[in-house]
Design a protein around this motif. Structure first.
Motif, PDB file in Angstrom:
ATOM      1  N   HIS A   1      53.780  38.480  14.095  1.00 49.74           N
ATOM      2  CA  HIS A   1      55.222  38.347  14.372  1.00 49.74           C
ATOM      3  C   HIS A   1      55.545  38.884  15.770  1.00 49.74           C
ATOM      4  O   HIS A   1      56.333  38.286  16.506  1.00 49.74           O
ATOM      5  CB  HIS A   1      56.047  39.110  13.329  1.00 49.74           C
TER       6      HIS A   1
ATOM      7  N   HIS B   1      54.080  32.336  10.305  1.00 52.52           N
ATOM      8  CA  HIS B   1      53.443  31.938   9.053  1.00 52.52           C
ATOM      9  C   HIS B   1      54.384  31.086   8.214  1.00 52.52           C
ATOM     10  O   HIS B   1      55.603  31.293   8.256  1.00 52.52           O
ATOM     11  CB  HIS B   1      53.091  33.181   8.218  1.00 52.52           C
TER      12      HIS B   1
ATOM     13  N   ASP C   1      56.465  30.553   5.239  1.00 50.17           N
ATOM     14  CA  ASP C   1      57.402  31.441   4.498  1.00 50.17           C
ATOM     15  C   ASP C   1      58.264  32.286   5.432  1.00 50.17           C
ATOM     16  O   ASP C   1      59.327  32.730   5.038  1.00 50.17           O
ATOM     17  CB  ASP C   1      56.763  32.280   3.372  1.00 50.17           C
ATOM     18  N   ASP C   2      57.836  32.498   6.704  1.00 51.33           N
ATOM     19  CA  ASP C   2      58.715  33.199   7.656  1.00 51.33           C
ATOM     20  C   ASP C   2      60.032  32.438   7.813  1.00 51.33           C
ATOM     21  O   ASP C   2      61.093  33.050   7.984  1.00 51.33           O
ATOM     22  CB  ASP C   2      58.073  33.297   9.051  1.00 51.33           C
TER      23      ASP C   2
HETATM   24 ZN   LIG Z   1      54.991  36.139   8.608  1.00 55.25          ZN
END
Ligand SMILES: [Zn+2]
Length: 274
Positions: free
Chosen positions: A158, A44, A46-47
């Motif tokens: 994840h 995603h 922001d990861d």
């Molecule tokens: Zn994430």
């Protein structure tokens, strides 16, 4: 003699011969060494900063060529900013991802078109093949991704990215796999991000033990500036800020694979021994 480690954290005493970023740049120019390459695979927007921001910023400072591949546009997020629809949030988060990568000095970034929160239902072989092709094309020295625990929030996306990337790391090096996706590439190191602490009142992951303690104090501010580029996710940052104040000086990684059989050892950099 081993090459200097561009991600070294000299403040930690366990590896005294590692050189810092400045020395690496000079050495690199002096011997005309090909540029070191690091690939980071996330689920995603922001990861890339939340989990890997310190490693990416340190790599950029050391002159390392970095690439971030993100599988989804994050349109299923709880925090939705001013978005009027999921598609709208996806568009916003694509832009936030680009802004965050810029803050972190990422050289190449790519956001794929997989559906957020649905990666466990995606075609495994097809998703891994996309990474095999990119690994063979980019030829990284180091690959970073999540561990099978799904990271701090145990997100199934994840876990799936960990599985896709692990398969792709091995399959990119195998002449028997995906023969039509270019010549094989053996990446020297696969690392999973892991953690030394948990958030209270949240389901705890089952994290791998770390083999790398990366001192990110030099780039800590940039990591948080990158997170602030994710305008729609700012409430998340506010919620966890106190924990990052306490634990934000280091990132932890686990060496998961390399071409050389070796005992697990503690290091302070992601290219130790290369
Ligand atoms: Zn994430």
């Amino acid at each position: 003699m081993s090459l200097p480690d561009p991600f070294s954290s000299p403040e930690f005493p366990t590896q005294p011969l590692l050189l810092g970023p400045d020395q690496y740049a000079k050495t690199s120019q002096a011997v005309d060494k090909p540029r070191f390459r690091l690939l980071c695979v996330v689920a995603h927007p922001d990861d890339e900063c939340f989990a890997f921001g310190g490693a990416l910023a340190l790599a950029a400072d050391a002159g390392v060529e970095t690439s971030v591949i993100c599988f989804t546009d994050g349109q299923a997020a709880t925090n939705r900013g001013t978005a009027a629809s999921s598609e709208d949030l996806g568009r916003m988060r694509r832009e936030e991802f680009v802004a965050s990568c810029k803050v972190l000095g990422v050289t190449h970034h790519e956001l794929l078109d997989y559906q957020d929160a649905q990666l466990e239902f995606a075609g495994f072989s097809q998703a891994a093949a996309k990474l095999v092709e990119r690994i063979r094309r980019f030829k990284p020295d180091v690959v970073l991704t999540f561990g099978g625990d799904g990271s701090m929030n145990t997100h199934p996306d994840h876990t799936m990215v960990s599985a896709f990337t692990t398969a792709a790391y091995h399959w990119a090096a195998s002449p028997k796999r995906f023969k039509d996706l270019g010549p094989i590439h053996v990446t020297q190191r696969l690392y999973y991000v892991t953690t030394s602490f948990f958030f209270p009142d949240r389901p705890a992951p089952l994290p791998a033990p770390w083999t790398v303690t990366l001192d990110i104090r030099a780039v800590r501010k940039r990591k948080f500036d990158a997170f602030r580029a994710h305008t729609s996710q700012v409430p998340l940052m506010a919620k966890f800020e106190s924990f990052f104040e306490k634990h934000g000086d280091a990132e932890h990684y686990t060496l998961a694979a390399s071409p050389t059989p070796q005992p697990a050892t503690q290091t302070t950099g992601l290219s130790a021994g290369l």
